[in-house]
Design a protein around this motif. Structure first.
Motif, short mmCIF file in Angstrom:
data_model
loop_
_atom_site.label_atom_id
_atom_site.label_comp_id
_atom_site.label_asym_id
_atom_site.label_seq_id
_atom_site.Cartn_x
_atom_site.Cartn_y
_atom_site.Cartn_z
N TYR A 77 0.86 -1.19 0.00
CA TYR A 77 0.00 0.00 0.00
C TYR A 77 0.89 1.23 0.00
CZ TYR A 77 1.11 -0.45 4.98
OH TYR A 77 1.78 -0.61 6.17
N GLU A 78 0.30 2.36 -0.33
CA GLU A 78 1.05 3.61 -0.36
C GLU A 78 1.54 3.95 1.04
OE1 GLU A 78 -1.16 6.80 -1.97
OE2 GLU A 78 0.49 8.26 -1.87
N GLY A 79 2.82 4.25 1.15
CA GLY A 79 3.39 4.59 2.46
C GLY A 79 3.96 3.39 3.19
N LEU A 80 3.95 2.21 2.55
CA LEU A 80 4.53 1.02 3.18
C LEU A 80 6.02 1.25 3.46
CD1 LEU A 80 4.25 -1.98 4.03
CD2 LEU A 80 4.79 -2.59 1.65
N THR A 81 6.43 0.96 4.68
CA THR A 81 7.82 1.23 5.08
C THR A 81 8.55 -0.06 5.42
OG1 THR A 81 7.22 1.46 7.41
CG2 THR A 81 7.10 3.45 6.04
N ALA A 82 9.85 0.09 5.61
CA ALA A 82 10.67 -1.06 5.99
C ALA A 82 10.22 -1.64 7.32
CB ALA A 82 12.14 -0.63 6.07
N LEU A 152 4.40 -13.92 -0.91
CA LEU A 152 3.55 -13.18 -1.85
C LEU A 152 3.66 -11.69 -1.54
CD1 LEU A 152 1.29 -12.80 -3.95
CD2 LEU A 152 -0.36 -13.31 -2.12
N VAL A 153 4.29 -10.96 -2.45
CA VAL A 153 4.36 -9.50 -2.36
C VAL A 153 3.24 -8.99 -3.26
CG1 VAL A 153 5.78 -7.45 -2.63
CG2 VAL A 153 6.84 -9.63 -1.99
N ASP A 160 5.27 2.67 -2.86
CA ASP A 160 6.06 3.74 -3.44
C ASP A 160 7.32 3.18 -4.11
OD1 ASP A 160 4.27 5.58 -2.26
OD2 ASP A 160 5.33 5.34 -0.35
N ASP A 161 7.94 4.02 -4.95
CA ASP A 161 9.17 3.62 -5.62
C ASP A 161 10.25 3.23 -4.60
OD1 ASP A 161 7.87 4.21 -7.94
OD2 ASP A 161 8.87 6.13 -8.25
N GLU A 162 10.28 3.96 -3.48
CA GLU A 162 11.30 3.69 -2.46
C GLU A 162 11.19 2.27 -1.93
OE1 GLU A 162 9.34 6.26 -2.55
OE2 GLU A 162 10.71 7.92 -2.97
N PHE A 163 9.97 1.78 -1.84
CA PHE A 163 9.81 0.41 -1.33
C PHE A 163 10.32 -0.60 -2.34
CE2 PHE A 163 7.51 -3.55 -0.62
CZ PHE A 163 7.91 -3.80 0.68
N GLU A 164 10.13 -0.31 -3.62
CA GLU A 164 10.69 -1.19 -4.64
C GLU A 164 12.20 -1.35 -4.43
OE1 GLU A 164 10.02 -0.92 -8.83
OE2 GLU A 164 8.09 0.04 -8.49
N ALA A 165 12.87 -0.23 -4.16
CA ALA A 165 14.33 -0.29 -3.95
C ALA A 165 14.66 -1.17 -2.76
CB ALA A 165 14.87 1.12 -3.74
N LEU A 166 13.83 -1.12 -1.75
CA LEU A 166 14.05 -1.95 -0.57
C LEU A 166 13.97 -3.44 -0.90
CD1 LEU A 166 14.27 -2.02 2.61
CD2 LEU A 166 11.79 -2.17 2.61
N LEU A 167 13.14 -3.76 -1.87
CA LEU A 167 12.93 -5.16 -2.23
C LEU A 167 14.09 -5.76 -3.02
CD1 LEU A 167 9.26 -5.75 -3.49
CD2 LEU A 167 10.42 -6.85 -1.58
N LEU A 168 14.89 -4.93 -3.64
CA LEU A 168 15.87 -5.44 -4.61
C LEU A 168 16.82 -6.45 -4.00
CD1 LEU A 168 16.65 -2.19 -6.63
CD2 LEU A 168 14.97 -4.00 -7.10
N GLU A 169 17.29 -6.18 -2.79
CA GLU A 169 18.23 -7.11 -2.15
C GLU A 169 17.57 -8.46 -1.88
OE1 GLU A 169 19.80 -5.78 1.57
OE2 GLU A 169 21.51 -7.17 1.51
#
Length: 343
Positions: A77-82, A152-153, A160-169
């Motif tokens: 969802y929008e605003g999902l954080t680490a 399941l993601v 947000d785009d920032e969360f996509e970056a978090l997923l990369l690793e």
């Protein structure tokens, strides 16, 4: 990138994948079977894109159910954080530990926390496993079971785009970095399914880490087969009628075209009305109309009033419901009649 851990499904066969879908009544074309097979054998995350209701989430559920794996779901969802996706620290427990002067266990079940201006919640001694709260990503990476979980993601395009970056690793190396604990790497990588409704473009970096599968809206034949499997209590001819009408509706410029999930709901609703008896008291607006002769209590053709009164199972926008005027309703019924005659 580091060396990838060995996948637990390197030896899975196409027959096993087909059997998994068949056992869970998931109608899958060859491209779905092949892509899932490759994702499992290669240990690659699978990015599944398509319209809402196309069966993307269901695909992950099928894999978890068939292989006896835990399904770990992260709804985006929008605003999902680490903190919500990876881990959090149990600050209340940490504070109790600091205030107790080194006896956190004694205080954990005891009195209420009190304010202590001298307490230092950043004390390294309280940044240990005991105070760690796992969230879905970390839980999937650290799962200790015979079978790796299915992660399941869901609906990554809502984040947000920032969360996509978090997923990369996670997607590339099946690991995450926890500053206080170091790198946490999966010994048995989870099966990762990432879904997207295509409401926005995803990054190339995320796509490169995944195998890609696009799930198209079902054809008439596929949707009929889905309804026959998912709603076996419904007459097969009625299933073909519903599939034909859903296909005709998708030709309209709707704000939210129905997916297979909505058609299944619709079929279950019609079946439930028919199970309710043939007195026409349920789901029929005009009890005295000729439609009652083929109303919800029979296995005959669908009555116009039954179709109109159950559109809320299929359409979710008021503009779409209002679009179904008398002319379009007649066209829907004509499509249903053709399907019945050709079945």
């Amino acid at each position: 990138m580091t060396d990838r851990p060995t996948t637990a499904f390197a030896d899975v066969t196409e027959a096993e994948i087909r059997a998994a879908f068949d056992a869970e009544d998931y109608v899958a074309e060859d491209d779905i079977v092949t892509t899932v097979l490759l994702a499992l054998r290669l240990g690659k995350p699978l990015l599944v894109e398509g319209e809402p209701g196309a069966g993307k989430t269901e695909l992950a559920k099928v894999l978890a159910a068939r292989f006896g794996s835990e399904l770990v779901r992260l709804q985006c969802y929008e605003g999902l954080t680490a903190e919500h996706a990876l881990y959090e620290w149990n600050y209340a427990k940490q504070l109790l530990a600091v205030q107790s002067g080194g006896s956190p266990v004694d205080r954990a079940d005891g009195g209420s926390p009190t304010t202590d201006a001298d307490a230092d919640p950043r004390d390294p001694s309280v940044f240990t496993e005991e105070y760690l709260l796992e969230r879905p990503l970390l839980r999937a990476l650290r799962a200790d079971a015979d079978r790796p979980p299915v992660l399941l993601v869901d609906e990554i395009d809502r984040a947000d785009d920032e969360f996509e970056a978090l997923l990369l690793e996670v997607l590339s190396d099946f690991q995450v970095s926890v500053p206080e604990l170091g790198t946490v790497r999966a010994e048995r990588p989870p099966v990762v399914v990432v879904t997207s409704n295509r409401t926005r473009a995803l990054s190339d970096a995320l796509k490169r880490r995944c195998l890609y599968l696009h799930v198209s809206p079902p054809s008439f034949e596929k949707e009929t087969a889905i309804l026959e499997r998912k709603v076996p209590e419904l007459d097969g001819l009625v299933a073909s009628e519903l599939a034909a009408m859903a296909a005709r509706l998708r030709e309209e410029p709707l704000r939210k075209p129905p997916g297979a999930a909505e058609t299944i709901d619709w079929a279950r609703a019609v079946a439930a009305l028919r199970d309710g008896g043939g007195d026409g008291a349920v789901g029929t607006a005009d009890a005295g109309s000729a439609a009652d002769a083929d109303g919800p209590g029979t296995d005959g053709e669908l009555a116009p009033e039954t179709v109109r009164n159950t559109l809320g199972c299929l359409l979710k926008e008021v503009e779409d419901v209002e679009r179904v005027d008398d002319r379009l309703l007649e066209e829907l019924l004509a499509a249903a009649e053709r399907a019945r005659s050709e079945a």
